[in-house]
Scaffold this motif. Structure first.
Motif, PDB file in Angstrom:
ATOM      1  N   CYS A  93       2.892   4.682   1.599  1.00  0.00           N
ATOM      2  CA  CYS A  93       2.508   5.803   2.463  1.00  0.00           C
ATOM      3  C   CYS A  93       1.896   6.917   1.629  1.00  0.00           C
ATOM      4  O   CYS A  93       2.389   7.214   0.538  1.00  0.00           O
ATOM      5  CB  CYS A  93       3.727   6.354   3.218  1.00  0.00           C
ATOM      6  N   SER A  94       0.830   7.495   2.117  1.00  0.00           N
ATOM      7  CA  SER A  94       0.127   8.550   1.380  1.00  0.00           C
ATOM      8  C   SER A  94       0.840   9.883   1.535  1.00  0.00           C
ATOM      9  O   SER A  94       0.869  10.464   2.620  1.00  0.00           O
ATOM     10  CB  SER A  94      -1.310   8.672   1.887  1.00  0.00           C
ATOM     11  N   LYS A  95       1.415  10.382   0.448  1.00  0.00           N
ATOM     12  CA  LYS A  95       2.126  11.659   0.489  1.00  0.00           C
ATOM     13  C   LYS A  95       1.153  12.816   0.734  1.00  0.00           C
ATOM     14  O   LYS A  95       1.463  13.767   1.450  1.00  0.00           O
ATOM     15  CB  LYS A  95       2.875  11.874  -0.822  1.00  0.00           C
ATOM     16  N   LYS A 140       0.813  -1.226   0.000  1.00  0.00           N
ATOM     17  CA  LYS A 140       0.000   0.000   0.000  1.00  0.00           C
ATOM     18  C   LYS A 140       0.842   1.269   0.000  1.00  0.00           C
ATOM     19  O   LYS A 140       0.464   2.304  -0.575  1.00  0.00           O
ATOM     20  CB  LYS A 140      -0.917  -0.008   1.223  1.00  0.00           C
ATOM     21  N   ARG A 170      -1.648  12.788   2.421  1.00  0.00           N
ATOM     22  CA  ARG A 170      -2.043  12.834   3.832  1.00  0.00           C
ATOM     23  C   ARG A 170      -0.884  13.349   4.699  1.00  0.00           C
ATOM     24  O   ARG A 170      -1.092  14.123   5.625  1.00  0.00           O
ATOM     25  CB  ARG A 170      -2.481  11.448   4.311  1.00  0.00           C
TER      26      ARG A 170
END
Length: 622
Positions: free
Chosen positions: A328-330, A326, A332
């Protein structure tokens, strides 16, 4: 002390200085955010001063315009002593009206029946407290601690989430290594999780390593730098029976470099996980403290923080596999990190020099000595190493003190005696035999704290030659209390080294403690001056006045113009007598800035310190 207007707006950054480099990352990130809030155009108008919360050096507070707590899990009352330090700091800030801000702090519980908790709550509601940003238990802070409605309280994330900006450069995308961040064996049980003990953790880490190997991954063990973590990490590696452990980091840069080298991570320490997240590296946290759960929720990945009831190798490795897929959401990350910066910026923009500080006319460069060549990063002292010397030169010292002793084979080395404390810094046991010292080859194979290389006196003198061409630099040579039968030979070898390196004798001062030592030294006809050590009288029949008069009379007869002493000996009566006799006093054992300032104000000629360099004192008080 004189004027009432500061040249720069001074911000005191309160931080935890120890060998858990997660705490150093907090400080570095907080400093970065303060500078960002100030802006480049106004940067010359501000000065950020470093305060180690463990130092209890609250005398600095009256000289500054604002206090900022860098962050970390410091709002607690059951473990450690941070509540007591915070209460003292806030008491001083309240006394002098210094506005104070808590940046991205952790809150660990509340108990209205606990005296320490109640005292902490009282201090947090002082009028000097202008804002508190909370990284984890925001509801407890807002509902249980804060009663003063003028205090701005907001929920944010830990400042270390800015680490990618602070430490720079991208992660190594091609890495196939998984980092295994091991912490000490009692970290779970100390927080009430009794079933996760040493044996459990040994089995757990071994199963994780083997499971990763089955899946085709390589792994490395690492720590955030704590000695207790390192000890257990070595034990884990031995228990697994193969593999690799990253060397103990010497600084936060090395820790960050290690974390950036991983494809993914499984780690106990919270800031290993936060630093990894800032670089987009998926990690799985092992929850020994609720702060890790709060962090997981803040980043939208609570499933990546595994509690004790689910702590199995299969579960953790499976969670890592999903996290790696998955990522890491940049988006967010950018959203949540901005809140931390915004709250700090709101406070910084309101700071103004308010004119209560007193400014000092003394130039501390001329009055301060680096004891045992000085300290390093507020973490290390009494090393007598080249690293300490270089650090002290950068800190503005021109006056140094070093300890020189005979090795067991009668070579001159720089070491503060063969004491238990010295051997502890080498990681060695202190035995009856070791009290006699060690041979030079064994000594030179060691490093203080595992990082700082031991040196001979000749190596130190060679390092000083380029700098000591400037005659304003001085070095005190403390020879200790050598046995009478080796004293003459020891002095001959010290003097031979100085002559061989063609140094100016005026740059060196011999610190001697006995009349016989003075007699033998004078017989050598070397031109360096003497600083004579004075202690309190051992004979209870001798009064202090009689003792001091005897010492002063002796020094005048021997044409000795400087006396050294420890702080326990120093008093106003002695100082007055020395002034009248035109003998300069030197004190080498100060640890707090206010003590240094008072001593200099009272006429102490040279004041020694491990940590607070003259440039720092000038910045604080001018």
């Amino acid at each position: 002390m004189a004027e009432q207007i500061s040249r720069k707006t001074k911000i005191l950054l309160v931080q935890i200085a120890n060998r858990n480099y997660g705490d150093t990352a907090i400080s570095d990130n907080a400093r970065f955010l303060i500078k960002k809030a100030i802006g480049k155009k106004k940067s010359d108008n501000y000065d950020i001063l470093d305060y180690n919360i463990l130092s209890k050096d609250i005398g600095q507070i009256k000289y500054v315009d604002a206090v900022v707590f860098a962050g970390g899990g410091i709002l607690k009352f059951q473990n450690e002593e941070f509540d007591r330090y915070i209460i003292d700091i806030l008491g001083e800030a309240q006394k002098y009206g210094v506005p104070t801000f808590f940046n991205a702090v952790g809150v660990e519980g509340f108990d209205a029946e606990n005296e320490r908790c109640v005292a902490l709550r009282t201090a947090l509601n002082y009028d000097c407290v202008k804002g508190i940003s909370v990284r984890d238990d925001f509801e407890t802070m807002k509902n249980c601690y804060i009663e003063n409605k003028n205090i701005r309280v907001r929920s944010v994330v830990d400042s270390a989430v800015w680490s990618d900006k602070v430490y720079g450069s991208e992660r190594e995308n091609e890495s196939e290594y998984i980092g295994l961040g091991v912490a000490r064996d009692k970290i779970f049980s100390d927080y009430g999780i009794e079933n996760i003990d040493r044996d459990f953790l040994l089995d757990f880490w071994k199963e994780v390593a083997l499971r990763l190997e089955e899946m085709g991954y390589k792994w490395k063990i690492f720590t955030n730098g704590f000695n207790s973590d390192e000890i257990f990490a070595e034990e884990v590696l031995r228990y697994i029976g193969h593999g690799e452990k990253v060397p103990q980091p010497a600084n936060v840069g090395e820790l960050v470099g290690t974390i950036k080298s991983f494809k993914g991570m499984i780690a106990c320490r919270m800031h290993a996980n936060i630093i990894a997240y800032s670089f987009g590296i998926p990690s799985i946290g092992l929850v020994w403290n609720d702060k890790l759960k709060f962090w997981g929720k803040k980043i939208g990945c609570p499933e990546r923080y595994i509690t004790s009831d689910a702590l199995t190798a299969d579960n953790v490795v499976a969670s890592l596999t999903r996290a790696l897929a998955k990522g890491c959401s940049k988006a967010r990350t950018n959203l949540i990190k901005y809140k931390t910066y915004h709250e700090l910026k709101v406070f910084i923009k309101k700071i103004k020099p308010f004119g209560t500080m007193k400014l000092c006319k003394v130039d501390f460069v001329k009055r301060m000595a680096a004891t045992a060549l000085g300290g390093i990063d507020f973490k290390y002292n009494n090393t007598n190493t080249l690293e300490a010397f270089e650090s002290s030169v950068k800190a503005g010292y021109k006056f140094f003190e070093t300890d020189v002793r005979f090795s067991k084979d009668e070579k001159i080395v720089c070491v503060n005696g063969w004491s238990k404390d010295t051997f502890k810094k080498f990681g060695l046991e202190h035995t009856e035999e070791s009290k006699q010292g060690m041979n030079i080859d064994d000594f030179l194979a060691l490093k203080y704290y595992g990082f700082f290389k031991t040196v001979t006196f000749d190596e130190l003198v060679k390092a000083t030659v380029p700098i000591f061409k400037n005659r304003s630099y001085k070095m005190v040579l403390d020879i200790g209390l050598p046995k009478k039968e080796v004293l003459s030979d020891m002095l001959d070898k010290i003097i031979a080294t100085l002559k061989a390196n063609e140094v100016n004798p005026d740059n060196f001062i011999f610190r001697l403690q006995r009349k016989n030592d003075v007699k033998v030294y004078k017989s050598k006809k070397y031109a360096s001056s003497i600083a004579y050590f004075v202690a309190n009288p051992k004979d209870p029949e001798v009064t202090l006045a009689e003792h001091y008069e005897s010492i002063i009379s002796y020094c005048k007869a021997q044409k000795i113009s400087m006396i050294t002493m420890v702080t326990a000996t120093y008093n106003e009566e002695l100082l007055t007598m020395l002034k009248d006799a035109k003998i300069k006093p030197m004190i080498m054992t100060y640890t707090k800035t206010e003590d240094i300032i008072n001593a200099v104000d009272n006429g102490v000629e040279i004041v020694g310190s491990h940590y607070y360099g003259p440039e720092y004192l000038n910045r604080l008080t001018h």
